[in-house]
Motif scaffolding. Structure first.
Motif, PDB file in Angstrom:
ATOM      1  N   ASP A   7       0.798  -1.226   0.000  1.00 46.98           N
ATOM      2  CA  ASP A   7       0.000   0.000   0.000  1.00 46.98           C
ATOM      3  C   ASP A   7       0.830   1.275   0.000  1.00 46.98           C
ATOM      4  OD1 ASP A   7      -2.358  -1.453  -0.088  1.00 46.98           O
ATOM      5  OD2 ASP A   7      -2.551  -1.517   2.094  1.00 46.98           O
ATOM      6  N   ALA A  10       4.414   3.315  -4.576  1.00 45.90           N
ATOM      7  CA  ALA A  10       3.727   3.993  -5.673  1.00 45.90           C
ATOM      8  C   ALA A  10       4.365   3.585  -6.994  1.00 45.90           C
ATOM      9  CB  ALA A  10       3.808   5.504  -5.493  1.00 45.90           C
ATOM     10  N   SER A  12       4.886   4.305 -11.321  1.00 41.92           N
ATOM     11  CA  SER A  12       5.281   5.411 -12.202  1.00 41.92           C
ATOM     12  C   SER A  12       6.514   6.159 -11.701  1.00 41.92           C
ATOM     13  CB  SER A  12       4.118   6.376 -12.409  1.00 41.92           C
ATOM     14  OG  SER A  12       3.023   5.687 -12.947  1.00 41.92           O
ATOM     15  N   ALA A  14       7.726   6.712  -8.633  1.00 43.07           N
ATOM     16  CA  ALA A  14       7.757   7.394  -7.337  1.00 43.07           C
ATOM     17  C   ALA A  14       8.476   6.567  -6.266  1.00 43.07           C
ATOM     18  CB  ALA A  14       6.344   7.731  -6.889  1.00 43.07           C
ATOM     19  N   SER A  15       8.476   5.251  -6.392  1.00 44.86           N
ATOM     20  CA  SER A  15       9.148   4.383  -5.418  1.00 44.86           C
ATOM     21  C   SER A  15      10.428   3.846  -6.048  1.00 44.86           C
ATOM     22  CB  SER A  15       8.236   3.232  -4.993  1.00 44.86           C
ATOM     23  OG  SER A  15       7.116   3.729  -4.295  1.00 44.86           O
ATOM     24  N   LYS A 108       1.784  -1.459 -10.520  1.00 47.56           N
ATOM     25  CA  LYS A 108       1.229  -2.212  -9.389  1.00 47.56           C
ATOM     26  C   LYS A 108       0.019  -2.982  -9.900  1.00 47.56           C
ATOM     27  CE  LYS A 108       0.846  -0.370  -5.335  1.00 47.56           C
ATOM     28  NZ  LYS A 108       0.478   0.517  -4.216  1.00 47.56           N
ATOM     29  N   ASP A 110      -3.036  -4.765  -8.297  1.00 51.19           N
ATOM     30  CA  ASP A 110      -3.719  -4.852  -7.012  1.00 51.19           C
ATOM     31  C   ASP A 110      -4.286  -6.231  -6.689  1.00 51.19           C
ATOM     32  OD1 ASP A 110      -3.132  -2.190  -6.613  1.00 51.19           O
ATOM     33  OD2 ASP A 110      -5.099  -1.483  -7.281  1.00 51.19           O
TER      34      ASP A 110
END
Length: 140
Positions: A7, A10, A12, A14-15, A108, A110
């Motif tokens: 959760d 992120a 695109s 960001a992580s 991701k 889900d």
């Protein structure tokens, strides 16, 4: 060891995480012992030079195995389950090279808490020696 949960990560770009490691002769010896890969390109400097390389070439799968470290220790870390690594080799790696292994979450999924990570390995000169697409599940 990082403990990212699904959760908090992120997609695109960001992580992202990275780490650095120097390839040693001991690592090469351990890889040879584990795999039995006695190809002279990896164990005989004279042979490797005769084939146009500057020295023994580090096992490609030794460099690619750092993707396991990336996922299992850094991104996501403790809650990772490595499911797939698709590696491509771009340049040879040599003993003494300092490799920076970086990975970025690009997707991701889900339903199964699955991540797609774009990884690359660069040497101390900034040259890309390996890239990979990694799929990893998150246990949490």
């Amino acid at each position: 060891m990082n403990e990212y949960t699904y959760d908090v990560l992120a997609a695109s770009g960001a992580s992202r995480e990275e780490f650095t490691v120097m390839v040693t002769a001991d690592m090469m010896a351990q890889f040879l012992s584990l795999t039995g890969d006695c190809n002279p390109l990896h164990i005989d400097a004279d042979y490797a030079r005769g084939q146009g390389f500057r020295d023994r070439v580090v096992y490609g799968m030794l460099a690619s195995s750092l993707c396991s470290t990336l996922v299992g220790v850094y991104l996501p870390g403790r809650y990772a389950l490595l499911q797939q690594v698709d590696s491509q080799f771009h340049k040879p790696v040599y003993i003494g090279d300092v490799l920076t292994v970086g990975g970025t979450v690009i997707e991701k999924h889900d339903t199964f808490k699955r991540l797609t990570i774009r990884a690359e390995i660069r040497n101390q000169h900034g040259e890309k020696v390996n890239k990979a697409k990694i799929v990893a599940g998150c246990l949490k």
